[in-house]
Design an enzyme around this catalytic site. Structure first.
Site, PDB file in Angstrom:
ATOM      1  N   ASN A 114      11.919  78.888  11.313  1.00  0.00           N
ATOM      2  CA  ASN A 114      13.059  79.293  12.141  1.00  0.00           C
ATOM      3  C   ASN A 114      14.337  78.841  11.433  1.00  0.00           C
ATOM      4  O   ASN A 114      14.289  78.209  10.374  1.00  0.00           O
ATOM      5  CB  ASN A 114      12.945  78.683  13.547  1.00  0.00           C
ATOM      6  CG  ASN A 114      13.968  79.274  14.506  1.00  0.00           C
ATOM      7  OD1 ASN A 114      14.105  80.492  14.605  1.00  0.00           O
ATOM      8  ND2 ASN A 114      14.712  78.438  15.198  1.00  0.00           N
ATOM      9  N   LYS A 115      15.451  79.164  12.027  1.00  0.00           N
ATOM     10  CA  LYS A 115      16.760  78.885  11.418  1.00  0.00           C
ATOM     11  C   LYS A 115      16.850  77.466  10.861  1.00  0.00           C
ATOM     12  O   LYS A 115      16.414  76.509  11.507  1.00  0.00           O
ATOM     13  CB  LYS A 115      17.842  79.142  12.486  1.00  0.00           C
ATOM     14  CG  LYS A 115      19.272  78.926  12.057  1.00  0.00           C
ATOM     15  CD  LYS A 115      19.653  79.682  10.806  1.00  0.00           C
ATOM     16  CE  LYS A 115      19.410  81.171  10.881  1.00  0.00           C
ATOM     17  NZ  LYS A 115      19.436  81.828   9.532  1.00  0.00           N
TER      18      LYS A 115
ATOM     19  N   ASP B 109      10.989  82.888  13.405  1.00  0.00           N
ATOM     20  CA  ASP B 109      11.002  84.065  12.533  1.00  0.00           C
ATOM     21  C   ASP B 109       9.598  84.405  12.034  1.00  0.00           C
ATOM     22  O   ASP B 109       9.288  85.551  11.748  1.00  0.00           O
ATOM     23  CB  ASP B 109      11.951  83.856  11.358  1.00  0.00           C
ATOM     24  CG  ASP B 109      13.379  83.953  11.850  1.00  0.00           C
ATOM     25  OD1 ASP B 109      13.893  82.943  12.376  1.00  0.00           O
ATOM     26  OD2 ASP B 109      13.953  85.048  11.777  1.00  0.00           O
TER      27      ASP B 109
ATOM     28  N   GLN C 171      25.581  80.891  14.236  1.00  0.00           N
ATOM     29  CA  GLN C 171      25.018  81.778  15.271  1.00  0.00           C
ATOM     30  C   GLN C 171      25.101  81.121  16.655  1.00  0.00           C
ATOM     31  O   GLN C 171      25.176  81.809  17.672  1.00  0.00           O
ATOM     32  CB  GLN C 171      23.541  82.098  14.966  1.00  0.00           C
ATOM     33  CG  GLN C 171      23.308  83.047  13.812  1.00  0.00           C
ATOM     34  CD  GLN C 171      23.098  82.308  12.503  1.00  0.00           C
ATOM     35  OE1 GLN C 171      23.607  81.211  12.296  1.00  0.00           O
ATOM     36  NE2 GLN C 171      22.362  82.916  11.587  1.00  0.00           N
TER      37      GLN C 171
ATOM     38  N   ARG D 173      20.934  90.768  13.423  1.00  0.00           N
ATOM     39  CA  ARG D 173      20.100  89.666  12.937  1.00  0.00           C
ATOM     40  C   ARG D 173      19.294  89.136  14.114  1.00  0.00           C
ATOM     41  O   ARG D 173      19.482  89.547  15.248  1.00  0.00           O
ATOM     42  CB  ARG D 173      20.909  88.574  12.211  1.00  0.00           C
ATOM     43  CG  ARG D 173      22.290  88.291  12.636  1.00  0.00           C
ATOM     44  CD  ARG D 173      22.452  87.717  14.013  1.00  0.00           C
ATOM     45  NE  ARG D 173      21.572  86.601  14.235  1.00  0.00           N
ATOM     46  CZ  ARG D 173      21.135  86.207  15.415  1.00  0.00           C
ATOM     47  NH1 ARG D 173      21.492  86.845  16.529  1.00  0.00           N
ATOM     48  NH2 ARG D 173      20.333  85.183  15.546  1.00  0.00           N
ATOM     49  N   GLY D 174      18.364  88.219  13.793  1.00  0.00           N
ATOM     50  CA  GLY D 174      17.428  87.753  14.818  1.00  0.00           C
ATOM     51  C   GLY D 174      16.134  88.547  14.659  1.00  0.00           C
ATOM     52  O   GLY D 174      16.174  89.785  14.580  1.00  0.00           O
ATOM     53  N   ALA D 175      15.007  87.833  14.612  1.00  0.00           N
ATOM     54  CA  ALA D 175      13.752  88.474  14.199  1.00  0.00           C
ATOM     55  C   ALA D 175      13.395  89.749  14.985  1.00  0.00           C
ATOM     56  O   ALA D 175      13.187  90.818  14.379  1.00  0.00           O
ATOM     57  CB  ALA D 175      12.624  87.448  14.254  1.00  0.00           C
TER      58      ALA D 175
HETATM   59  O1  MRU Z   1      19.355  84.506  10.074  1.00  0.00           O
HETATM   60  P1  MRU Z   1      19.179  84.957  11.486  1.00  0.00           P
HETATM   61  O2  MRU Z   1      20.404  84.856  12.324  1.00  0.00           O
HETATM   62  O3  MRU Z   1      18.507  86.317  11.563  1.00  0.00           O
HETATM   63  O4  MRU Z   1      18.129  83.904  12.078  1.00  0.00           O
HETATM   64  C1  MRU Z   1      17.724  84.023  13.418  1.00  0.00           C
HETATM   65  C2  MRU Z   1      16.806  82.950  13.834  1.00  0.00           C
HETATM   66  O5  MRU Z   1      16.425  82.079  13.089  1.00  0.00           O
HETATM   67  C3  MRU Z   1      16.274  83.035  15.232  1.00  0.00           C
HETATM   68  O6  MRU Z   1      16.063  81.775  15.770  1.00  0.00           O
HETATM   69  C4  MRU Z   1      14.941  83.807  15.225  1.00  0.00           C
HETATM   70  O7  MRU Z   1      15.077  85.008  14.523  1.00  0.00           O
HETATM   71  C5  MRU Z   1      14.459  84.086  16.577  1.00  0.00           C
HETATM   72  S1  MRU Z   1      15.459  85.301  17.388  1.00  0.00           S
HETATM   73  C6  MRU Z   1      14.773  85.652  18.885  1.00  0.00           C
END
Ligand code: MRU
Length: 342
Positions: A248-249, A238, A197, A45-47
């Site tokens: 974002n999250k 994201d 996270q 996970r993470g963009a």
């Molecule tokens: O649902 P996730 O864990 O994929 O969400 C991740 C986030 O919101 C991060 O802040 C975002 O992807 C940036 S990661 C460099």
């Protein structure tokens, strides 16, 4: 520095981020479908990491069709794989950026291009995306570290580090670069409900790198700010609309509002690939809703009535006017007229 994935020319190994921090278990994905499922299930996970994994998933798919002789035989399957991958998670635009890069790679093929060339070029492009992301994150980190040039307390949300990217991280890259300059007093890591996270992944990464941090719950941020204990908030993204509105999250928007009230710089750190120039504002960003069980359970333990009805948006959208700066690999773009790199 921890890595979320390893590409072995025949499979993609992913560290199972659902099991961190207590277990470090690598899962080998041998098919495009298994990579797609790993993205859906938050194994990765993470963009930026989602984008890299998706590209490798397409590369694995090509490898699994090496019995075919030419591009003409494989083309239909390639397009089906792109469609499948695009359905995994809707918000992080890096996924769609990576798939578009895969599509660009195959434009030059003719019906008679040998399958070996197809496999080679697709895998090479996937590797290049991965390598680019590491370089990009380092540049983001170094630019972001110029914002505060003295020891500071920085609060961050979710996980934006090596696990969420190909390596180094975006917002956590800024933290890493500040630490290298001796400019981190403490990183306030909020736990990031509901999926944790922050407490599971960011605390783990900072611990590995011996960067001083303190874990807090999400609802402690306001009090921390009131006590003057936060000099900057830095988060990832994201998807950023062309006007700077940022998805974002979930919980990010609340932090931005708090920063406004307390006059604290609220900084977004993300690669240019996270900017979606096709959309004008955050209203057009699709926000993923995650399964209810991710809110009602923690590591498989029920924490709510089993029949509780739930709303579980995975992201929120922070209006551009609340953002002090957006940091990309091209520099620090200050609000309110960000002049984002096109
Ligand atoms: O649902 P996730 O864990 O994929 O969400 C991740 C986030 O919101 C991060 O802040 C975002 O992807 C940036 S990661 C460099």
């Amino acid at each position: 520095m921890f890595s979320a994935m390893k590409f072995n020319e025949s499979n993609l190994e992913l560290i199972d981020q659902k099991r961190l921090p207590h277990e470090q278990i690598w899962i080998a994905c041998h098919t495009m479908e298994s990579v797609a499922k790993a993205i859906e299930d938050m194994v990765v996970r993470g963009a930026p990491a989602i984008g890299c994994a998706a590209a490798y998933g397409i590369a694995i798919d090509a490898m699994n069709h090496q019995h075919l002789s030419t591009w003409k035989d494989y083309e239909k399957n390639f397009n089906l794989s792109l469609d499948r991958m695009a359905k995994t998670r809707p918000t992080a635009v890096n996924l769609f950026y990576a798939l578009a890069e895969m599509q660009k790679t195959v434009v030059k093929f003719t019906p008679t291009t040998p399958m070996q060339t197809v496999i080679h070029d697709i895998a090479r492009r996937a590797n290049a995306l991965y390598e680019d992301d590491i370089r990009t994150c380092r540049a983001i980190g170094d630019h972001g570290a110029d914002i505060i040039k003295k020891p500071a307390n920085v609060l961050t949300h979710c996980n934006t580090g090596s696990l969420a990217t190909a390596g180094y991280g975006t917002a956590l890259g800024v933290v890493r670069s500040m630490h290298q300059r001796g400019h981190i007093r403490t990183v306030w890591v909020d736990e990031t409900r509901p999926y944790l996270q922050g407490s599971r992944l960011t605390a783990f990464e900072l611990g590995q790198d011996k960067i001083p941090y303190k874990l807090v719950t999400d609802n402690m941020a306001a009090y921390l700010m009131q006590l003057g204990q936060v000099d900057m908030v830095v988060v990832g993204a994201d998807r950023i609309a062309s006007n700077g509105d940022t998805a974002n999250k979930i919980g990010t928007y609340g932090l931005a509002v708090l920063c406004k009230h307390h006059d604290i710089p609220f900084v977004v750190a993300a690669p240019k690939a996270t900017i979606d120039f096709k959309i004008n504002s955050g209203k057009d960003i699709p926000v993923e809703e995650r399964p209810a069980k991710e809110l009602k359970e923690v590591q498989g333990i029920s924490i709510a009535p089993v029949d509780a009805s739930v709303w579980n948006p995975s992201f929120d959208v922070t209006p551009a006017e609340l953002i002090y700066a957006i940091v990309t690999e091209h520099g620090v773009h200050r609000g309110p007229n960000f002049k984002l790199p096109v």
